[in-house]
Design an enzyme around this catalytic site. Sequence first.
Site, short mmCIF file in Angstrom:
data_model
loop_
_atom_site.label_atom_id
_atom_site.label_comp_id
_atom_site.label_asym_id
_atom_site.label_seq_id
_atom_site.Cartn_x
_atom_site.Cartn_y
_atom_site.Cartn_z
N HIS A 281 -113.96 -45.16 2.84
CA HIS A 281 -112.73 -45.96 2.72
C HIS A 281 -112.96 -47.41 3.15
O HIS A 281 -112.09 -48.05 3.74
CB HIS A 281 -111.61 -45.33 3.57
CG HIS A 281 -110.25 -45.48 2.96
ND1 HIS A 281 -109.68 -44.51 2.18
CD2 HIS A 281 -109.33 -46.49 3.01
CE1 HIS A 281 -108.48 -44.90 1.78
NE2 HIS A 281 -108.25 -46.10 2.26
N SER A 313 -117.69 -48.59 -1.12
CA SER A 313 -117.74 -49.03 0.28
C SER A 313 -118.99 -49.86 0.57
O SER A 313 -120.12 -49.34 0.56
CB SER A 313 -117.67 -47.87 1.28
OG SER A 313 -116.47 -47.13 1.12
N GLY A 314 -118.78 -51.16 0.78
CA GLY A 314 -119.85 -52.05 1.21
C GLY A 314 -120.59 -52.76 0.09
O GLY A 314 -121.47 -53.58 0.36
N ARG A 336 -112.75 -54.92 -2.39
CA ARG A 336 -112.49 -56.24 -1.82
C ARG A 336 -113.03 -57.36 -2.71
O ARG A 336 -112.40 -58.40 -2.87
CB ARG A 336 -113.13 -56.34 -0.43
CG ARG A 336 -112.48 -55.46 0.64
CD ARG A 336 -113.19 -55.66 1.97
NE ARG A 336 -112.59 -54.94 3.07
CZ ARG A 336 -113.05 -53.79 3.57
NH1 ARG A 336 -114.13 -53.23 3.02
NH2 ARG A 336 -112.46 -53.22 4.61
#
Length: 383
Positions: A281, A313-314, A336
Amino acid sequence: MIDYYNNKFPNISDLQTKARKKIPKFAYDYLVGGCIDEISVKKNIRDIENVELRSEFLKPTKSSSIEVDLFGKKYSAPFGVAPIGLQGLMWPKAPEILAKAAKEKNIPYILSTVSSASLEKIAEISEGNAWFQLYNPSKEDIRIDLLRRIKEAEYPVLVVTVDVPTFGYRPRDIKNGLSMPPKMSPTNIFQMIKSPNWLYNMSKSGKPELKTLLPYMPEGMSSNELADFMNKTVMGSVDLDGLKPIRDMWQGPLVIKGLINQRDVQKAIELGADGVIISNHGGRQLDVGESPIKPLKNISEKYGNQIKIMMDSGLRSGSNIASALALGAEFTFLGRSFVYGVSALGEKGAYHTINLLKTQLEQVMAQLGCENIHNLRQHLVEI
């Protein structure tokens, strides 16, 4: 606009810096924030950056292809837009902007249950190219009605998120008193005034709301009431017993998002899921857990021939995407990064971010001497 690329922003970090200057601090904090000390957010990025790939030069090579077949559809790249709640808080109409760009660039966009755009609106914009991310409602009538709406809107893939048994303890949001719509505290009002471009566009588009959930929500909820509603009504059990009714009702491809260990992947296979997204998440739920890149290779080797293995994620670059694919992921999602792009450059930012990631990935592939994304595993430097 489909080929838009801005040379001033050649990396995701450049878009992040610009976005931070353009949007209110409480919105930026919600986007970048993680759980407790935000160790997992940093760990996700660090661990994927530590993966190494090896080039092979002295062999005949053809041009590289980054196209991928997934659930009966050919996409132009092995990455898509991950679901992010409250996207319209970071930039007005962000879900609509990203869904439109994803459709035109032929990559999947996943709409969050708690997005600021309705599932019907995004289905119309995406013309069947968007997936839907579901938090399992604890109330059966809401679950049945949501699944009815998703089916009628002709979403091709359903993604059920299972890694939110609690609200993440996020200090940034606690300090900011984040609510939906934003709380009108003096501090938050001041932050809005300092972001005139954001404020102007927000005034035109209207305050962000949880549009998909509006039919089920009492009017005039406070932030505390909203949290209680989400906890008791929207986010129900996501163990096998909680997932079985969804599997029974949903006849299309079903993806379970938020798994990070082999036992859970095995259970997803037993459930009859078609894919899993290995994820923590984005580091927003558990600060002491492992990054998803760590177990990815073992999970892929053990279960890759039984279920589609994907990851988020990442990931922040074409290099990161290549590394995840080399470790066994068949597809990847970024969240993001795309919101940075839209917050920094508006509608053009959605296209720029997709083009940026495709260009980076194609460069990595050509440099490695890798003709197909499925061959990236052969270029992994074993650690």
